[in-house]
Design an enzyme around this catalytic site. Sequence first.
Site, PDB file in Angstrom:
ATOM      1  N   SER A 150      76.767  48.245  68.471  1.00  0.00           N
ATOM      2  CA  SER A 150      76.539  46.896  69.002  1.00  0.00           C
ATOM      3  C   SER A 150      75.036  46.631  69.016  1.00  0.00           C
ATOM      4  O   SER A 150      74.232  47.552  69.195  1.00  0.00           O
ATOM      5  CB  SER A 150      77.083  46.827  70.433  1.00  0.00           C
ATOM      6  OG  SER A 150      76.497  45.747  71.124  1.00  0.00           O
ATOM      7  N   HIS A 169      78.563  44.841  61.366  1.00  0.00           N
ATOM      8  CA  HIS A 169      78.539  43.652  60.495  1.00  0.00           C
ATOM      9  C   HIS A 169      78.666  44.053  59.028  1.00  0.00           C
ATOM     10  O   HIS A 169      79.351  43.384  58.254  1.00  0.00           O
ATOM     11  CB  HIS A 169      77.218  42.884  60.665  1.00  0.00           C
ATOM     12  CG  HIS A 169      76.983  42.348  62.033  1.00  0.00           C
ATOM     13  ND1 HIS A 169      76.008  42.840  62.863  1.00  0.00           N
ATOM     14  CD2 HIS A 169      77.590  41.345  62.717  1.00  0.00           C
ATOM     15  CE1 HIS A 169      76.018  42.170  63.999  1.00  0.00           C
ATOM     16  NE2 HIS A 169      76.966  41.262  63.946  1.00  0.00           N
ATOM     17  N   MET A 222      75.546  36.442  64.643  1.00  0.00           N
ATOM     18  CA  MET A 222      74.366  35.924  65.340  1.00  0.00           C
ATOM     19  C   MET A 222      73.139  36.733  64.906  1.00  0.00           C
ATOM     20  O   MET A 222      72.130  36.764  65.620  1.00  0.00           O
ATOM     21  CB  MET A 222      74.559  35.992  66.851  1.00  0.00           C
ATOM     22  CG  MET A 222      75.765  35.163  67.300  1.00  0.00           C
ATOM     23  SD  MET A 222      75.629  34.475  68.955  1.00  0.00           S
ATOM     24  CE  MET A 222      75.539  35.929  69.929  1.00  0.00           C
ATOM     25  N   GLU A 236      75.719  48.276  61.352  1.00  0.00           N
ATOM     26  CA  GLU A 236      76.828  48.832  60.568  1.00  0.00           C
ATOM     27  C   GLU A 236      78.155  48.094  60.805  1.00  0.00           C
ATOM     28  O   GLU A 236      78.981  48.008  59.908  1.00  0.00           O
ATOM     29  CB  GLU A 236      77.017  50.321  60.884  1.00  0.00           C
ATOM     30  CG  GLU A 236      75.920  51.225  60.338  1.00  0.00           C
ATOM     31  CD  GLU A 236      75.813  51.215  58.811  1.00  0.00           C
ATOM     32  OE1 GLU A 236      76.845  51.004  58.134  1.00  0.00           O
ATOM     33  OE2 GLU A 236      74.695  51.408  58.304  1.00  0.00           O
TER      34      GLU A 236
END
Length: 282
Positions: free
Chosen positions: A185, A37, A30, A35
């Site tokens: 996150s 991803h 999204m 880091e």
Amino acid sequence: MEVIETIKKTRAAIAKARPGGRTIGFVPTMGALHEGHFSLIKAAKEQTEFVVVSIFVNPTQFGPNEDIDKYPRPFEADVKACEKLGVDIVFAPTAEQMYPQENITWINVEKVTEPLCGKNRPGHFRGVATVCAKLFNIIQPDKAFFGQKDAQQAVVIKQMVADLNLPLEIIVCPTVREKDGLAISSRNRYLDAEQRKQAALLYAALQEAELFINAGQRKSSELISQMEKILRIGKRIKIEYISIVDAKTLDELDEAKGSSLIALAAKIGTARLIDNIVLDIE
Ligand code: PAF
């Protein structure tokens, strides 16, 4: 690298890439890439020959109390990061591309969507499963990469792929953590300095459970109360749940055994954070 907005052009670009048996890797996101991803994209680069990243803030997985308009959208930076990592296509559709008409066809994965985050986020996993099925149909990847941080999401997607005989493999990559253990996150950005310090207690609590398991404790209620003790050190932490479940079925376990998922969710300020570990217990 191509940045493509439409489904038609994405399908054409992938069709061009596929001949010669080139394998397609897919990382659904999204956006607001971090880091975590990047580690998925790196795994996709290692395991497949052509990598597609989708950036789409999926409206159908947000609840009525979850503000989709506030979701961070640093699109330029995301595209730059993908380019740097050697991504071949960024698929960035609009909501109109993905949902051109009222959506009345849904993927409802049962049972594994009920516990943990499913209890407090009704409809969330229906939205996730449905958009992933749509994205898998558009991109038709050989492998799709998900993070272990969203453990329940990974279980739901694996179950959907198995139940619907979708022709792809789901690869789950380890959680990437900050130095103090906090799982990376996009929501960490909402923490102020004090909240950020306390957020490290989430992983500390999971480690405490592991310590007690290694010392022979198996009773879930005991393990959970040890974890609560750690979390209570953080005055700003509001525990949503702590659960010990079978890592595959997500059935609650009275005693940790076999492959056990220890998962928690907590609110710190406005940020709802989740984390987990999986232990293989003799
Ligand atoms: O994990 C996420 O970012 C989303 O749930 C996903 C898998 C991209 C579906 O919208």
